[in-house]
Design a protein around this motif. Structure first.
Motif, PDB file in Angstrom:
ATOM      1  N   ILE A  15      39.532  31.701  39.818  1.00  0.00           N
ATOM      2  CA  ILE A  15      38.549  31.108  40.420  1.00  0.00           C
ATOM      3  C   ILE A  15      38.097  30.358  39.246  1.00  0.00           C
ATOM      4  CG2 ILE A  15      36.723  31.671  41.311  1.00  0.00           C
ATOM      5  CD1 ILE A  15      37.758  34.450  42.526  1.00  0.00           C
ATOM      6  N   HIS A  16      37.772  28.589  39.887  1.00  0.00           N
ATOM      7  CA  HIS A  16      36.920  27.443  38.908  1.00  0.00           C
ATOM      8  C   HIS A  16      35.952  27.124  39.545  1.00  0.00           C
ATOM      9  CE1 HIS A  16      41.065  28.189  36.987  1.00  0.00           C
ATOM     10  NE2 HIS A  16      40.375  27.367  35.137  1.00  0.00           N
ATOM     11  N   SER A  17      34.937  26.787  39.051  1.00  0.00           N
ATOM     12  CA  SER A  17      33.904  25.695  39.111  1.00  0.00           C
ATOM     13  C   SER A  17      34.319  24.663  38.338  1.00  0.00           C
ATOM     14  CB  SER A  17      32.807  26.851  39.207  1.00  0.00           C
ATOM     15  OG  SER A  17      31.530  25.491  39.707  1.00  0.00           O
ATOM     16  N   GLY A  18      34.602  23.792  38.775  1.00  0.00           N
ATOM     17  CA  GLY A  18      34.898  22.611  38.396  1.00  0.00           C
ATOM     18  C   GLY A  18      36.162  22.813  37.416  1.00  0.00           C
ATOM     19  N   GLU A  19      35.486  22.852  35.679  1.00  0.00           N
ATOM     20  CA  GLU A  19      36.572  23.403  34.619  1.00  0.00           C
ATOM     21  C   GLU A  19      36.683  24.549  34.448  1.00  0.00           C
ATOM     22  OE1 GLU A  19      39.162  21.163  34.035  1.00  0.00           O
ATOM     23  OE2 GLU A  19      38.527  19.848  35.564  1.00  0.00           O
ATOM     24  N   GLN A  20      35.368  24.949  34.450  1.00  0.00           N
ATOM     25  CA  GLN A  20      34.921  27.018  34.246  1.00  0.00           C
ATOM     26  C   GLN A  20      35.509  27.364  34.543  1.00  0.00           C
ATOM     27  OE1 GLN A  20      30.819  27.588  34.529  1.00  0.00           O
ATOM     28  NE2 GLN A  20      31.096  29.170  33.353  1.00  0.00           N
ATOM     29  N   LEU A  21      36.624  28.638  33.884  1.00  0.00           N
ATOM     30  CA  LEU A  21      37.169  28.988  34.602  1.00  0.00           C
ATOM     31  C   LEU A  21      35.881  30.336  34.352  1.00  0.00           C
ATOM     32  CD1 LEU A  21      39.695  31.300  35.600  1.00  0.00           C
ATOM     33  CD2 LEU A  21      40.143  31.895  32.920  1.00  0.00           C
ATOM     34  N   LEU A  22      35.561  31.223  36.140  1.00  0.00           N
ATOM     35  CA  LEU A  22      35.057  32.320  36.492  1.00  0.00           C
ATOM     36  C   LEU A  22      35.203  33.815  36.408  1.00  0.00           C
ATOM     37  CD1 LEU A  22      32.268  30.329  38.980  1.00  0.00           C
ATOM     38  CD2 LEU A  22      32.315  30.047  36.724  1.00  0.00           C
ATOM     39  N   ALA A  23      36.498  33.996  37.498  1.00  0.00           N
ATOM     40  CA  ALA A  23      36.953  34.750  37.094  1.00  0.00           C
ATOM     41  C   ALA A  23      38.739  34.675  37.314  1.00  0.00           C
ATOM     42  CB  ALA A  23      36.386  35.710  37.859  1.00  0.00           C
ATOM     43  N   HIS A  24      39.364  35.953  37.076  1.00  0.00           N
ATOM     44  CA  HIS A  24      41.410  35.720  36.809  1.00  0.00           C
ATOM     45  C   HIS A  24      41.610  37.877  36.951  1.00  0.00           C
ATOM     46  CE1 HIS A  24      41.439  37.150  33.481  1.00  0.00           C
ATOM     47  NE2 HIS A  24      40.550  36.576  32.786  1.00  0.00           N
ATOM     48  N   ALA A  25      42.488  37.682  37.265  1.00  0.00           N
ATOM     49  CA  ALA A  25      43.036  39.227  37.740  1.00  0.00           C
ATOM     50  C   ALA A  25      44.230  38.330  38.202  1.00  0.00           C
ATOM     51  CB  ALA A  25      42.507  39.918  38.932  1.00  0.00           C
ATOM     52  N   GLU A  26      45.324  39.705  37.883  1.00  0.00           N
ATOM     53  CA  GLU A  26      46.882  40.174  38.852  1.00  0.00           C
ATOM     54  C   GLU A  26      46.418  40.806  40.158  1.00  0.00           C
ATOM     55  OE1 GLU A  26      49.145  41.471  35.876  1.00  0.00           O
ATOM     56  OE2 GLU A  26      49.670  39.416  34.454  1.00  0.00           O
ATOM     57  N   ILE A  27      47.028  40.277  40.574  1.00  0.00           N
ATOM     58  CA  ILE A  27      47.184  40.665  42.083  1.00  0.00           C
ATOM     59  C   ILE A  27      47.969  40.997  42.925  1.00  0.00           C
ATOM     60  CG2 ILE A  27      46.265  40.667  44.670  1.00  0.00           C
ATOM     61  CD1 ILE A  27      44.023  40.121  43.877  1.00  0.00           C
ATOM     62  N   LYS A  28      48.267  42.648  43.763  1.00  0.00           N
ATOM     63  CA  LYS A  28      49.663  42.819  43.814  1.00  0.00           C
ATOM     64  C   LYS A  28      49.189  43.225  45.423  1.00  0.00           C
ATOM     65  CE  LYS A  28      51.095  46.399  40.415  1.00  0.00           C
ATOM     66  NZ  LYS A  28      51.917  47.549  40.128  1.00  0.00           N
ATOM     67  N   ALA A  29      50.527  42.183  46.271  1.00  0.00           N
ATOM     68  CA  ALA A  29      50.322  42.312  47.667  1.00  0.00           C
ATOM     69  C   ALA A  29      51.899  42.682  48.471  1.00  0.00           C
ATOM     70  CB  ALA A  29      49.290  41.122  48.122  1.00  0.00           C
ATOM     71  N   ILE A  30      51.624  42.686  49.675  1.00  0.00           N
ATOM     72  CA  ILE A  30      52.891  43.552  50.637  1.00  0.00           C
ATOM     73  C   ILE A  30      53.237  42.712  51.863  1.00  0.00           C
ATOM     74  CG2 ILE A  30      52.838  44.952  50.922  1.00  0.00           C
ATOM     75  CD1 ILE A  30      55.312  45.919  50.344  1.00  0.00           C
ATOM     76  N   GLN A  31      54.167  41.764  52.602  1.00  0.00           N
ATOM     77  CA  GLN A  31      53.857  40.835  53.607  1.00  0.00           C
ATOM     78  C   GLN A  31      55.212  41.800  53.920  1.00  0.00           C
ATOM     79  OE1 GLN A  31      54.010  37.438  54.217  1.00  0.00           O
ATOM     80  NE2 GLN A  31      53.145  38.141  56.094  1.00  0.00           N
ATOM     81  N   PRO A  32      54.648  43.397  54.838  1.00  0.00           N
ATOM     82  CA  PRO A  32      56.227  44.148  55.364  1.00  0.00           C
ATOM     83  C   PRO A  32      56.817  43.162  56.509  1.00  0.00           C
ATOM     84  CG  PRO A  32      54.226  44.963  55.237  1.00  0.00           C
ATOM     85  CD  PRO A  32      54.282  43.799  54.918  1.00  0.00           C
ATOM     86  N   LYS A  33      58.470  43.501  56.538  1.00  0.00           N
ATOM     87  CA  LYS A  33      58.752  42.679  57.387  1.00  0.00           C
ATOM     88  C   LYS A  33      58.615  43.088  58.734  1.00  0.00           C
ATOM     89  CE  LYS A  33      61.662  40.610  54.465  1.00  0.00           C
ATOM     90  NZ  LYS A  33      61.436  39.809  53.225  1.00  0.00           N
ATOM     91  N   ASP A  34      58.461  44.530  58.951  1.00  0.00           N
ATOM     92  CA  ASP A  34      58.482  45.191  60.520  1.00  0.00           C
ATOM     93  C   ASP A  34      56.554  45.777  60.323  1.00  0.00           C
ATOM     94  OD1 ASP A  34      57.694  46.549  62.564  1.00  0.00           O
ATOM     95  OD2 ASP A  34      59.543  47.619  61.994  1.00  0.00           O
TER      96      ASP A  34
END
Length: 159
Positions: free
Chosen positions: A126-145
């Motif tokens: 997440i940035h505001s202008g050129e400033q980095l405000l927050a960062h993370a690695e996120i795991k997500a899944i979109q199951p087929k069913d």
């Protein structure tokens, strides 16, 4: 021959609706990454007594940007937008305790890894202008069913 645009607004890409729709627009996207704009004033449900948005709301901004990228993938494949699940967040770090409601935020997500079950690891910022405000690695899944997953979840909770 004229082709209709892939999407007109973020509402075409996500199942969220106001007041839980926190992305304002998609700025740019490619096959494995997306950048979206957030107007923190749209996050009024999360505002504290002083009118500020706690930094942990950034995880939801990131998750919705991931959802928008998945929505684009679905629309490109001629499929409906589907439900996805945030499975976990690693190393969420915010440089501030609250987001300023008058600051426009840019959320970027980039796919790092995908497996055969459609489990995906994303690098998010997440940035505001050129400033980095927050960062993370996120795991997500979109199951087929999704229906089968929801039925299994319902069955587990009924016990």
């Amino acid at each position: 021959m004229t082709h209709a645009p892939l999407f007109e607004s973020v509402e075409d890409l996500l199942l969220h609706r106001p007041p839980m729709l926190l992305l304002k627009s998609v700025l740019r996207w490619s096959e494995s990454q997306l950048e979206a704009l957030v107007d923190p004033r749209d996050s009024h449900l999360f505002m504290d007594a002083d009118g500020r948005i706690p930094a942990w709301v950034g995880i939801e901004y990131m998750a919705q940007a991931i959802g928008a990228l998945a929505g684009i993938e679905s629309r490109r494949a001629g499929q409906p937008v589907c439900l996805g699940f945030l499975l976990g967040t690693r190393r969420y770090h915010a440089e501030l305790s609250h987001f300023d409601p008058v600051q426009e935020l840019r959320v970027s997500v980039r796919e790092l890894l995908r497996d055969e079950t459609n489990l995906v690891l994303f690098k998010c910022e997440i940035h505001s202008g050129e400033q980095l405000l927050a960062h993370a690695e996120i795991k997500a899944i979109q199951p087929k069913d999704v229906e089968a997953v929801m039925a299994q979840f319902t069955q587990m909770n009924a016990v």
